[in-house]
Scaffold this motif. Structure first.
Motif: not given
Length: 85
Positions: A14, A19, A22, A24, A31, A39
């Motif tokens: 990111c 971080s 993931v 989605e 994360t 987030k």
């Protein structure tokens, strides 16, 4: 929905929090939360993650294509090193 390859996803980070990300659905999600407790989420378009922070995404989408012409980017049809015009 295109799935990002696990090898690529393992190295992406990111740009806001640093971080891991993931997938989605059709977005990548950090994360870790940012300073406001959210987030960050990033769109995936044509299988390519768009990793611009949300505040820059709006500016990038409103920029006109005329701002990226050959003159402003320094691209030309000649090779200055070759000495030809």
């Amino acid at each position: 929905m295109p799935k990002i390859m696990p090898a690529l996803l393992s190295v992406l980070r990111c740009p806001v929090t640093g971080s891991a990300l993931v997938q989605e659905g059709e977005e990548l999600v950090a994360t870790a939360a940012d300073s406001s407790g959210n987030k960050p989420r990033y769109a995936i378009e044509d299988g390519i993650p768009l990793l611009l922070p949300p505040e820059l995404m709006a500016a990038a989408s409103t920029a006109g294509s005329d701002q990226h012409d050959a003159v402003s980017t320094g691209i030309s049809g000649t090779d200055p090193a070759a000495g030809t015009a």
